[in-house]
Design a protein around this motif. Structure first.
Motif, PDB file in Angstrom:
ATOM      1  N   ILE A   1      59.082  63.865  39.687  1.00  0.00           N
ATOM      2  CA  ILE A   1      59.633  65.003  38.915  1.00  0.00           C
ATOM      3  C   ILE A   1      59.390  64.767  37.464  1.00  0.00           C
ATOM      4  O   ILE A   1      59.306  63.622  36.975  1.00  0.00           O
ATOM      5  N   GLU A   2      59.368  65.936  36.818  1.00  0.00           N
ATOM      6  CA  GLU A   2      59.072  65.946  35.171  1.00  0.00           C
ATOM      7  C   GLU A   2      59.499  67.307  34.542  1.00  0.00           C
ATOM      8  O   GLU A   2      59.481  68.279  35.157  1.00  0.00           O
ATOM      9  N   SER A   3      59.664  67.042  33.202  1.00  0.00           N
ATOM     10  CA  SER A   3      60.239  68.282  32.489  1.00  0.00           C
ATOM     11  C   SER A   3      59.378  68.060  31.028  1.00  0.00           C
ATOM     12  O   SER A   3      59.404  66.795  30.657  1.00  0.00           O
ATOM     13  N   SER A   4      59.361  69.231  30.426  1.00  0.00           N
ATOM     14  CA  SER A   4      58.627  69.181  29.378  1.00  0.00           C
ATOM     15  C   SER A   4      59.562  70.165  27.958  1.00  0.00           C
ATOM     16  O   SER A   4      60.161  70.793  28.353  1.00  0.00           O
ATOM     17  N   ILE A   5      59.163  69.669  26.746  1.00  0.00           N
ATOM     18  CA  ILE A   5      59.597  70.310  25.784  1.00  0.00           C
ATOM     19  C   ILE A   5      59.111  70.208  24.617  1.00  0.00           C
ATOM     20  O   ILE A   5      58.103  69.303  24.398  1.00  0.00           O
TER      21      ILE A   5
ATOM     22  N   TRP B   1      58.875  64.141  30.215  1.00  0.00           N
ATOM     23  CA  TRP B   1      59.635  63.111  30.520  1.00  0.00           C
ATOM     24  C   TRP B   1      59.662  63.158  31.990  1.00  0.00           C
ATOM     25  O   TRP B   1      60.085  64.286  32.546  1.00  0.00           O
ATOM     26  N   GLY B   2      59.394  61.943  32.502  1.00  0.00           N
ATOM     27  CA  GLY B   2      59.092  62.347  34.177  1.00  0.00           C
ATOM     28  C   GLY B   2      59.527  60.770  34.978  1.00  0.00           C
ATOM     29  O   GLY B   2      59.662  60.116  34.182  1.00  0.00           O
ATOM     30  N   TYR B   3      59.586  60.979  36.174  1.00  0.00           N
ATOM     31  CA  TYR B   3      59.759  59.644  37.080  1.00  0.00           C
ATOM     32  C   TYR B   3      59.350  59.837  38.366  1.00  0.00           C
ATOM     33  O   TYR B   3      58.789  61.140  38.733  1.00  0.00           O
TER      34      TYR B   3
ATOM     35  N   GLU C   1      68.538  68.115  41.945  1.00  0.00           N
ATOM     36  CA  GLU C   1      69.729  67.798  40.988  1.00  0.00           C
ATOM     37  C   GLU C   1      69.558  66.857  39.854  1.00  0.00           C
ATOM     38  O   GLU C   1      70.414  66.969  39.116  1.00  0.00           O
ATOM     39  N   MET C   2      68.467  66.292  39.745  1.00  0.00           N
ATOM     40  CA  MET C   2      68.106  65.428  38.713  1.00  0.00           C
ATOM     41  C   MET C   2      67.424  66.151  37.585  1.00  0.00           C
ATOM     42  O   MET C   2      67.565  65.740  36.533  1.00  0.00           O
ATOM     43  N   LEU C   3      66.559  67.305  37.920  1.00  0.00           N
ATOM     44  CA  LEU C   3      66.035  68.081  36.777  1.00  0.00           C
ATOM     45  C   LEU C   3      67.013  68.459  35.604  1.00  0.00           C
ATOM     46  O   LEU C   3      66.452  68.250  34.545  1.00  0.00           O
ATOM     47  N   PRO C   4      68.168  68.909  35.941  1.00  0.00           N
ATOM     48  CA  PRO C   4      68.977  69.274  34.530  1.00  0.00           C
ATOM     49  C   PRO C   4      68.960  68.121  33.618  1.00  0.00           C
ATOM     50  O   PRO C   4      69.464  68.191  32.558  1.00  0.00           O
TER      51      PRO C   4
END
Length: 199
Positions: free
Chosen positions: A31-35, A136-138, A159-162
């Motif tokens: 999973i990963e998220s960007s900003i 940022w991801g894992y 559940e972890m994304l937030p």
């Protein structure tokens, strides 16, 4: 005896169903998220390559800061953060920086006591004009059957994304609140660097 037999049959059915659910779940995932942060890659990298600064914007660190301790160098490969807590959202584990590319990438290895799997995370920084895109991801692999069963009971990634989004927003706030060097100071530093090269 009849009641006991029924109970055993029900337990057997539940066990088989549980194994079925576990076998259907993947042993790996990510999973990963960007900003986008209004700062240079160098300024952001400072907050990721230093293990204590990395903790400062981690949502999990905020749960119980006193549960954390550190080993190895403060930044770079080998820098390690450990936690030991009774809180079910933390429990016991560690995160160690295993690879860095200055101003571009910080990779870590994570360990959680009692979990038979391989976990890793990363912070990737990309120049985006006058700003920087931070991801940022894992990921995890070789997840055991028991944990695959638990993961199958709910959408763990959702559940972890937030949490990841919260961490990135905190990182953005930290980096963008840094004081900007005065132009005169920057010119003096550039002149000093130029003089040093000439010498």
């Amino acid at each position: 005896m009849k009641i006991l037999k029924i109970i055993l049959i029900v337990i057997a059915i539940l066990v088989v169903a549980g194994l079925g659910i576990a076998m259907m779940q993947p042993a790996e995932g990510s999973i990963e998220s960007s900003i986008v942060i209004n700062a240079s890659p160098e300024s952001i990298y400072e907050e990721a390559v230093n293990i204590k600064k990395l903790d400062a914007w981690s949502p999990w660190y905020k749960i119980e800061p006193s549960a954390y301790s550190y080993e190895g160098p403060e930044e770079g490969v080998g820098a390690t953060s450990k936690w030991d807590s009774e809180n079910p959202d933390l429990r016991k584990g560690s995160i160690t920086i295993i690879e860095v590319i200055p101003n571009e990438l910080v990779k870590t290895e994570m360990k959680f006591d009692g979990m038979d799997a391989n976990f890793g995370s990363w912070v990737k920084i990309e120049q985006d004009g006058d700003s920087s895109k931070v991801t940022w991801g894992y990921n995890y692999s070789d997840l055991g059957l028991f944990w695959r069963f638990l993961f199958g009971l709910g959408d763990m990634n959702a559940e972890m994304l937030p949490k990841f989004e919260q961490g990135l927003n905190d990182l953005k706030q930290i980096v963008e609140s840094k004081p900007t060097p005065e132009p005169e100071i920057m010119e003096e530093e550039m002149a000093a660097d130029s003089l040093a090269i000439e010498e």
